[in-house]
Design an enzyme around this catalytic site. Structure first.
Site, PDB file in Angstrom:
ATOM      1  N   ASP A 183      -1.056   6.550   6.685  1.00 37.07           N
ATOM      2  CA  ASP A 183      -1.128   5.387   6.890  1.00 37.07           C
ATOM      3  C   ASP A 183      -2.598   4.756   8.293  1.00 37.07           C
ATOM      4  O   ASP A 183      -2.444   5.926   8.856  1.00 37.07           O
ATOM      5  CB  ASP A 183      -0.191   5.306   6.502  1.00 37.07           C
ATOM      6  CG  ASP A 183       0.875   3.604   6.416  1.00 37.07           C
ATOM      7  OD1 ASP A 183      -0.767   2.397   6.055  1.00 37.07           O
ATOM      8  OD2 ASP A 183       1.231   3.289   6.731  1.00 37.07           O
ATOM      9  N   THR A 218      -5.358  -1.302   7.193  1.00 32.71           N
ATOM     10  CA  THR A 218      -6.180  -3.039   7.340  1.00 32.71           C
ATOM     11  C   THR A 218      -6.995  -3.273   7.561  1.00 32.71           C
ATOM     12  O   THR A 218      -7.326  -4.609   7.861  1.00 32.71           O
ATOM     13  CB  THR A 218      -4.700  -3.941   8.546  1.00 32.71           C
ATOM     14  OG1 THR A 218      -4.841  -2.772   9.797  1.00 32.71           O
ATOM     15  CG2 THR A 218      -3.215  -3.574   7.781  1.00 32.71           C
ATOM     16  N   ARG A 252       6.579  -8.791   1.476  1.00 34.78           N
ATOM     17  CA  ARG A 252       7.255  -8.177   2.340  1.00 34.78           C
ATOM     18  C   ARG A 252       7.739  -9.422   3.202  1.00 34.78           C
ATOM     19  O   ARG A 252       8.854  -9.171   3.445  1.00 34.78           O
ATOM     20  CB  ARG A 252       6.789  -7.137   3.465  1.00 34.78           C
ATOM     21  CG  ARG A 252       7.495  -7.281   4.836  1.00 34.78           C
ATOM     22  CD  ARG A 252       6.848  -6.058   5.636  1.00 34.78           C
ATOM     23  NE  ARG A 252       6.338  -4.564   5.160  1.00 34.78           N
ATOM     24  CZ  ARG A 252       5.469  -3.890   5.916  1.00 34.78           C
ATOM     25  NH1 ARG A 252       4.093  -4.540   6.682  1.00 34.78           N
ATOM     26  NH2 ARG A 252       4.802  -2.923   5.507  1.00 34.78           N
ATOM     27  N   LYS A 266       0.628  -1.291   0.024  1.00 29.37           N
ATOM     28  CA  LYS A 266      -0.030  -0.167  -0.269  1.00 29.37           C
ATOM     29  C   LYS A 266       0.876   1.121   0.313  1.00 29.37           C
ATOM     30  O   LYS A 266       0.798   1.901  -0.642  1.00 29.37           O
ATOM     31  CB  LYS A 266      -1.060   0.256   1.033  1.00 29.37           C
ATOM     32  CG  LYS A 266      -2.097  -1.107   1.017  1.00 29.37           C
ATOM     33  CD  LYS A 266      -2.988  -0.617   2.221  1.00 29.37           C
ATOM     34  CE  LYS A 266      -1.761  -1.262   3.942  1.00 29.37           C
ATOM     35  NZ  LYS A 266      -1.527  -2.988   3.920  1.00 29.37           N
ATOM     36  N   THR A 267       1.754   1.797   0.885  1.00 30.17           N
ATOM     37  CA  THR A 267       2.342   2.405   1.146  1.00 30.17           C
ATOM     38  C   THR A 267       3.338   2.683  -0.416  1.00 30.17           C
ATOM     39  O   THR A 267       4.017   3.313  -0.744  1.00 30.17           O
ATOM     40  CB  THR A 267       4.130   2.565   2.747  1.00 30.17           C
ATOM     41  OG1 THR A 267       2.766   2.033   3.064  1.00 30.17           O
ATOM     42  CG2 THR A 267       4.406   3.561   2.518  1.00 30.17           C
TER      43      THR A 267
HETATM   44  N1  LIG Z   1       3.737  -4.823  -5.344  1.00 29.56           N
HETATM   45  C1  LIG Z   1       5.219  -4.990  -5.962  1.00 29.56           C
HETATM   46  N2  LIG Z   1       6.331  -5.149  -5.860  1.00 29.56           N
HETATM   47  C2  LIG Z   1       7.534  -5.701  -5.442  1.00 29.56           C
HETATM   48  N3  LIG Z   1       7.694  -5.583  -4.314  1.00 29.56           N
HETATM   49  C3  LIG Z   1       6.801  -5.034  -3.541  1.00 29.56           C
HETATM   50  C4  LIG Z   1       5.093  -5.120  -4.060  1.00 29.56           C
HETATM   51  N4  LIG Z   1       4.723  -4.595  -2.714  1.00 29.56           N
HETATM   52  C5  LIG Z   1       5.728  -4.417  -1.728  1.00 29.56           C
HETATM   53  N5  LIG Z   1       6.874  -4.585  -2.029  1.00 29.56           N
HETATM   54  C6  LIG Z   1       8.043  -4.961  -1.124  1.00 29.56           C
HETATM   55  O1  LIG Z   1       7.166  -4.911  -0.314  1.00 29.56           O
HETATM   56  C7  LIG Z   1       7.098  -4.429   1.256  1.00 29.56           C
HETATM   57  C8  LIG Z   1       6.612  -4.118   2.092  1.00 29.56           C
HETATM   58  O2  LIG Z   1       5.184  -2.688   0.949  1.00 29.56           O
HETATM   59  P1  LIG Z   1       4.429  -1.955   1.872  1.00 29.56           P
HETATM   60  O3  LIG Z   1       5.254  -1.372   2.919  1.00 29.56           O
HETATM   61  O4  LIG Z   1       4.113  -1.218   0.555  1.00 29.56           O
HETATM   62  O5  LIG Z   1       3.274  -2.940   2.341  1.00 29.56           O
HETATM   63  P2  LIG Z   1       1.829  -1.841   3.391  1.00 29.56           P
HETATM   64  O6  LIG Z   1       0.918  -2.674   2.765  1.00 29.56           O
HETATM   65  O7  LIG Z   1       2.804  -0.348   2.957  1.00 29.56           O
HETATM   66  O8  LIG Z   1       2.494  -2.377   4.391  1.00 29.56           O
HETATM   67  P3  LIG Z   1       1.322  -1.834   6.137  1.00 29.56           P
HETATM   68  O9  LIG Z   1       0.906  -2.145   6.155  1.00 29.56           O
HETATM   69  O10 LIG Z   1       2.451  -2.685   6.820  1.00 29.56           O
HETATM   70  O11 LIG Z   1       2.159  -0.721   6.407  1.00 29.56           O
HETATM   71  C9  LIG Z   1       8.735  -2.448   0.075  1.00 29.56           C
HETATM   72  O12 LIG Z   1       9.143  -2.660   0.958  1.00 29.56           O
HETATM   73  C10 LIG Z   1       8.225  -3.376  -0.762  1.00 29.56           C
HETATM   74  O13 LIG Z   1       9.759  -3.411  -0.856  1.00 29.56           O
HETATM   75 MG   LIG Z   2       2.551   0.585   4.897  1.00 28.12          MG
END
Ligand SMILES: Nc1ncnc2c1ncn2[C@@H]1O[C@H](COP(=O)(O)OP(=O)(O)OP(=O)(O)O)[C@@H](O)[C@H]1O
Ligand SMILES: [Mg+2]
Length: 360
Positions: free
Chosen positions: A130, A179, A238, A85-86
Site C-alpha cells: 500500500d 493515491t 468507504r 484498492k485493498t
Molecule cells: N467495489 C466495492 N463494493 C463494495 N464495497 C466496497 C467496494 N470497494 C470498497 N468497498 C468497501 O469500502 C471500504 C474501503 O475499501 P478499501 O479499503 O479497499 O479502499 P482503498 O482504496 O484501499 O482505500 P485507501 O486508499 O484508503 O487504502 C471497504 O471496507 C469495503 O468494504
Molecule cells: Mg487500502
C-alpha cells in the site's frame, strides 16, 4: 485462501461470522460490530460492486494466468482513498486461490524489511504494498530485479571483500496501491503489467453497496433511504459504509432502527453532510478561497495553514472529490473555486476589484 496481514483485516470472513449464532446473546452481531471493516469487505468479484471495466480485465487475466499455471502479472491500482484498492487485492488473491501478504511502503524503511518480506514469499503468492509511492530509493531498487527476474541482488562484506549475491525468489505477484500515481518513479511504474485507475462510484452503485452493507449488519433500509445516503457519499464506498452506520444509530433512537429517506436526510443534516456530500472541512476550504482570496487561485499550503489541516489530507482526501465534482479547479498558480461552488454555498455575489458585481 489464507491471508497474512499486519491488521488481520481479511482473516475472518462474513460466512464464518454468520455461522457463530447464539439466539440469546447474538454474538454474531457483536462480532460484526467489532470487525466492521472486515465483515463488510467484499471477498469475491460477485460482491465487489462497480468498477466493471476493471473487473472484466481482471477476470480474463486471472483465467489466463490459471490456465498457464503462472502467477498474475504485477498490478498497480491507483485512485483516491476508500474506492476499494485493498479490497480488490483480497478479491484477486481469493479468485487466484493464493495467499496474500499485506504491507505498506512506510513499513519498508530499511533494506532488510523489503528483503525479509520478499524472501518469505512462497510460489504464486501475492504481495500487496500500500502507498507504494512512498517507497524509498533503496527498497525500490531491490524491487526492480525481484519484480522483473525474480532475483534478489544482495551485496555482502565491505570495501575490497564485497561480493554480490543473486538469490532466486519464487515467482510472485506484486500488487501496488497508491493515491498518487504521479509520484511513482518511471522505472517502478514500467514494471507493472497492468495499471488501472479506480473510478468514483455512481449513486446507483453506492446504493447497492449501502444495501449490501445494511443486509450484513441487519440494518433495515428501504430503496429511497439507500439512495439518500448514496447521494451524499462522495462516490466512495468507504464513506457510504460509514454513513450507513451513523444513520443507523439515528434510526435506532428515532425510528425503531428503520432507515427511510426522511430519517437518512435528517441524520445526514445533523452530521453536517450536505446534499453534495461535502463536510465542514470541504465547505471551509471553499469558503476560505471565496471569502479571503476572491475565488483564487491560492496555494494549497496557504489553504492548509488557514483552515488548520495538513496539506496531505487536503490533497488526498478532500480535493479529489471537489475536483471531480467540478467545485474546485487546479491551476498552475493554485486552487480556484468554480461558479458551481459559489452557487452551492449560496454566494450570489463575487467581489472583483472592490466592486460588488452580481455574477449569478
Ligand atoms: N467495489 C466495492 N463494493 C463494495 N464495497 C466496497 C467496494 N470497494 C470498497 N468497498 C468497501 O469500502 C471500504 C474501503 O475499501 P478499501 O479499503 O479497499 O479502499 P482503498 O482504496 O484501499 O482505500 P485507501 O486508499 O484508503 O487504502 C471497504 O471496507 C469495503 O468494504
Ligand atoms: Mg487500502
Amino acid at each position: 485462501m489464507s491471508i497474512i496481514s499486519d491488521d488481520n483485516e481479511f482473516q475472518t470472513n462474513v460466512h464464518e461470522v454468520k455461522a457463530k449464532k447464539n439466539p440469546v446473546t447474538k454474538p454474531e452481531k457483536i462480532e460484526c460490530d467489532r470487525n466492521f471493516e472486515n465483515c463488510i469487505r467484499p471477498k469475491s468479484f460477485d460482491s465487489y460492486i462497480g468498477q466493471s471495466a476493471l473487473k472484466d480485465t481482471l477476470k480474463i487475466t486471472i483465467e489466463a494466468a490459471k490456465k498457464r499455471e503462472q502467477p498474475l502479472d504485477h498490478l498497480l491500482f491507483y485512485g483516491p482513498p476508500g474506492l476499494g484498492k485493498t479490497t480488490l487485492a483480497g478479491v484477486i488473491a481469493q479468485e487466484m486461490g493464493v495467499d496474500l501478504k499485506i504491507t505498506s511502503a512506510p513499513a519498508l524503511e530499511r533494506p532488510r524489511d523489503i528483503i525479509g518480506i520478499l524472501m518469505s514469499l512462497k510460489g504464486n503468492e501475492i504481495l500487496f504494498i500500500d502507498e507504494i509511492h512512498r517507497l524509498n530509493k533503496v527498497a525500490e531498487e531491490i524491487l526492480y530485479s525481484a519484480m522483473e527476474d525474480f532475483y534478489l541482488d544482495m551485496t555482502t562484506g565491505k570495501s575490497q571483500t564485497v561480493k554480490t549475491l543473486r538469490v532466486p525468489l519464487p515467482k510472485f505477484t506484486l500488487i501496488g496501491a497508491t493515491t498518487k500515481a504521479g509520484e511513482l518513479s518511471g522505472p517502478l511504474r514500467d514494471r507493472f503489467g497492468i495499471i488501472h485507475r479506480l473510478e468514483f462510484y455512481t449513486e446507483k452503485e453506492l446504493a447497492q453497496v449501502i444495501t449490501r452493507t445494511a443486509g450484513i449488519l441487519n440494518i433495515e433500509i428501504d430503496e429511497k433511504g439507500a439512495n439518500a445516503i448514496a447521494r451524499r457519499s462522495r462516490g466512495t464506498p468507504r464513506i457510504a459504509n460509514r454513513l450507513v452506520k451513523r444513520v443507523s444509530d439515528y434510526a435506532i433512537v428515532k425510528n425503531n432502527g428503520k432507515i427511510n429517506e426522511d430519517i437518512a436526510n435528517t441524520a445526514l443534516d445533523i452530521l453536517k453532510i450536505d446534499e453534495f456530500g461535502l463536510d465542514t472541512t470541504d465547505r471551509s476550504l471553499l469558503r476560505l478561497i471565496i471569502e479571503k482570496y476572491d475565488g483564487g487561485p491560492v496555494g494549497i499550503e496557504t489553504i492548509a495553514a488557514a483552515i488548520g489541516e495538513d496539506v496531505r489530507t487536503l490533497e488526498d482526501v478532500c480535493e479529489p472529490y471537489l475536483l471531480q465534482s467540478g467545485l474546485l479547479q487546479r491551476t498552475p498558480r493554485g486552487r480556484k473555486v468554480s461558479p458551481a461552488a459559489y452557487r452551492h454555498l449560496n454566494y450570489h455575489t463575487l467581489k472583483q476589484n472592490s466592486n460588488q458585481q452580481t455574477l449569478f
